[in-house]
Design an enzyme around this catalytic site. Structure first.
Site, short mmCIF file in Angstrom:
data_model
loop_
_atom_site.label_atom_id
_atom_site.label_comp_id
_atom_site.label_asym_id
_atom_site.label_seq_id
_atom_site.Cartn_x
_atom_site.Cartn_y
_atom_site.Cartn_z
N ASP A 1 35.11 -32.45 -39.58
CA ASP A 1 36.46 -31.97 -39.28
C ASP A 1 36.55 -31.66 -37.78
O ASP A 1 36.48 -30.51 -37.37
CB ASP A 1 36.77 -30.74 -40.13
CG ASP A 1 38.21 -30.27 -40.00
OD1 ASP A 1 39.00 -30.95 -39.29
OD2 ASP A 1 38.56 -29.24 -40.58
N TRP A 2 36.69 -32.70 -36.99
CA TRP A 2 36.80 -32.60 -35.53
C TRP A 2 38.29 -32.51 -35.20
O TRP A 2 39.01 -33.49 -35.29
CB TRP A 2 36.16 -33.82 -34.89
CG TRP A 2 36.25 -33.93 -33.40
CD1 TRP A 2 36.95 -33.15 -32.53
CD2 TRP A 2 35.61 -34.94 -32.58
NE1 TRP A 2 36.80 -33.58 -31.23
CE2 TRP A 2 35.97 -34.67 -31.23
CE3 TRP A 2 34.77 -36.01 -32.85
CZ2 TRP A 2 35.53 -35.47 -30.18
CZ3 TRP A 2 34.33 -36.79 -31.80
CH2 TRP A 2 34.70 -36.53 -30.48
N GLU A 3 38.74 -31.31 -34.79
CA GLU A 3 40.15 -31.10 -34.47
C GLU A 3 40.30 -30.75 -32.99
O GLU A 3 40.22 -29.60 -32.61
CB GLU A 3 40.71 -29.97 -35.35
CG GLU A 3 40.64 -30.26 -36.84
CD GLU A 3 41.32 -29.18 -37.67
OE1 GLU A 3 42.26 -28.52 -37.17
OE2 GLU A 3 40.91 -28.98 -38.82
N PHE A 4 40.60 -31.78 -32.20
CA PHE A 4 40.77 -33.20 -32.45
C PHE A 4 40.17 -33.95 -31.28
O PHE A 4 40.07 -33.40 -30.17
CB PHE A 4 42.26 -33.56 -32.56
CG PHE A 4 42.94 -33.00 -33.78
CD1 PHE A 4 42.74 -33.59 -35.02
CD2 PHE A 4 43.76 -31.89 -33.69
CE1 PHE A 4 43.38 -33.10 -36.15
CE2 PHE A 4 44.40 -31.38 -34.82
CZ PHE A 4 44.20 -31.98 -36.06
#
Length: 388
Positions: free
Chosen positions: A154-157
């Site tokens: 969950d790389w935001e962003f």
């Protein structure tokens, strides 16, 4: 075979419609149909379990889910190895053991990152093959040590085109490492998934437009999970709006547009798991007598920093004798009492969004987050559309 042919036919029609539109996606092109027969792969009914809340993993009713995510583990900012904190050392066994003997069984994944984590750490990690390898090896070690079935990023962003290019490399190298790990240990390959922006093309104020690596997602991920919520909020807008609008005739900020953009980018529907919120967004109205969607607002409303869990929204509405309205345009609900205004999803809008996902033969859906529902009212709605 009949079901497979029908799915192929629907996907081909959808893609043809998207190819015709080079600038935008019309709301008429992806109208929800009646629920489809289930595709030949396992559907996903997922949910995230925030380890920092007091909702016990053992209280999860697994008949409503197929996959549960532990949220979140974080990489060390210097070494890029997954950092297992003292809290995690307690919470991970609670999570795994709380679900291990549940029936029906569910798959477990751990999610890395989350909205509050510094995206620059991911960017630095993904820059070189060496640092990517350290990160990947660490994730596999953690998954195998604790008994997870998969890993979620969950790389935001990703902030620019270079980040997106490096993300593609990360996906590919990660998948290859997982295949090798499965062969060496003679175990099923760990799942690899990723939570992403609601649309395949990120265009945010002041940022460089950048496109997610659709080809890498198609080749290397089991599925990708567009986060189809947080479209509007009182923390950054001075007017009310639908938190998770299915349609928006005035902009591309909608689930209909977002999911359509992912399909148009080359990610097949069977690799898309649509995100749904178990919380709403709140505003303080400028004038209590002007209370529709788009009404002027002067700040955040009740709840925590302009958000409120579904179970608390139900309590608020009842306690304050709130007026509750369904908006057919956005396919969402809103309520107001005095100058307090809340946008949220309830049973009616969730059903329509699940019908939308099913009509496109998506892989499934996920909820953020466990502990926010009220007696599984929202969670149980997906049983009709996505089966194990």
């Amino acid at each position: 075979m009949a079901a497979q042919n029908l799915i192929r036919f629907v996907v081909i029609i959808i893609l043809r419609v998207f190819v015709k539109s080079s600038e935008s996606i019309s709301s008429d092109n992806l109208s929800p149909a009646s629920p489809r027969r289930f595709p030949p792969y396992q559907g996903v009914r997922g949910a995230y379990w925030p380890s920092f809340t007091d909702f016990p993993a053992a209280s999860i009713d697994t008949k409503y889910f197929t996959h549960i995510y532990y949220a979140f583990l974080l990489p060390d900012p210097q070494s890029y190895k997954i950092n297992i904190t003292e809290l995690d050392q307690t919470k991970i066994p609670e999570f795994i053991n709380g679900l291990r003997y549940k029936y029906p069984p569910v798959k477990t994944l751990f999610s890395i990152g989350g909205g509050g984590y510094d995206p620059n750490v991911f960017a630095a990690m993904a820059k070189t093959r060496r640092t990517r390898k350290v990160f990947i090896s660490s994730t596999i070690q953690v998954a195998r040590h604790y008994g997870f079935d998969g890993i979620d990023l969950d790389w935001e962003f990703p902030a620019n085109k270079k980040d997106m290019a490096n993300l593609a490399l990360l996906y590919g190298e990660w998948y290859e490492a997982l295949v090798l790990d499965a062969k060496i240990h003679r175990k099923p390959r760990l799942l690899l998934t990723s939570a992403v922006y609601y649309a395949s093309l990120m265009v945010r104020l002041g940022d460089e437009p950048r496109l997610y690596p659709g080809e890498a997602i198609r080749k290397y991920l089991d599925w990708v999970s567009p986060m189809c919520y947080d479209y509007h909020g009182s923390s950054w807008e001075n007017f009310t709006g639908a938190n998770a609008a299915l349609y928006d005739p005035n902009s591309n900020i909608s689930t209909h547009y977002g999911i359509g953009s992912w399909i148009k980018s080359g990610v097949p529907p069977e690799k898309l798991v649509m995100g749904l919120p178990l919380y709403g967004r709140t505003w303080q109205l400028k004038d209590p007598n002007v209370h529709g969607i788009g009404a002027p607002a002067v700040g955040i409303g009740p709840g925590d920093d302009g958000t409120m869990d579904y179970n608390r929204i139900m309590e608020f509405n009842k306690k304050n004798d709130a007026t509750i309205l369904y908006d057919a345009v956005s396919v969402s609900y809103y309520s107001y009492a005095g100058d307090s205004w809340i946008s949220y999803d309830d049973v009616g809008s969730i059903k329509k969004k699940l019908q939308f996902a099913s009509s496109l033969a998506l892989r499934g859906y996920f909820f953020w987050a466990l502990g926010q529902d009220e007696d599984w009212t929202i969670s149980r709605q997906g049983l009709k559309y996505f089966h194990k």
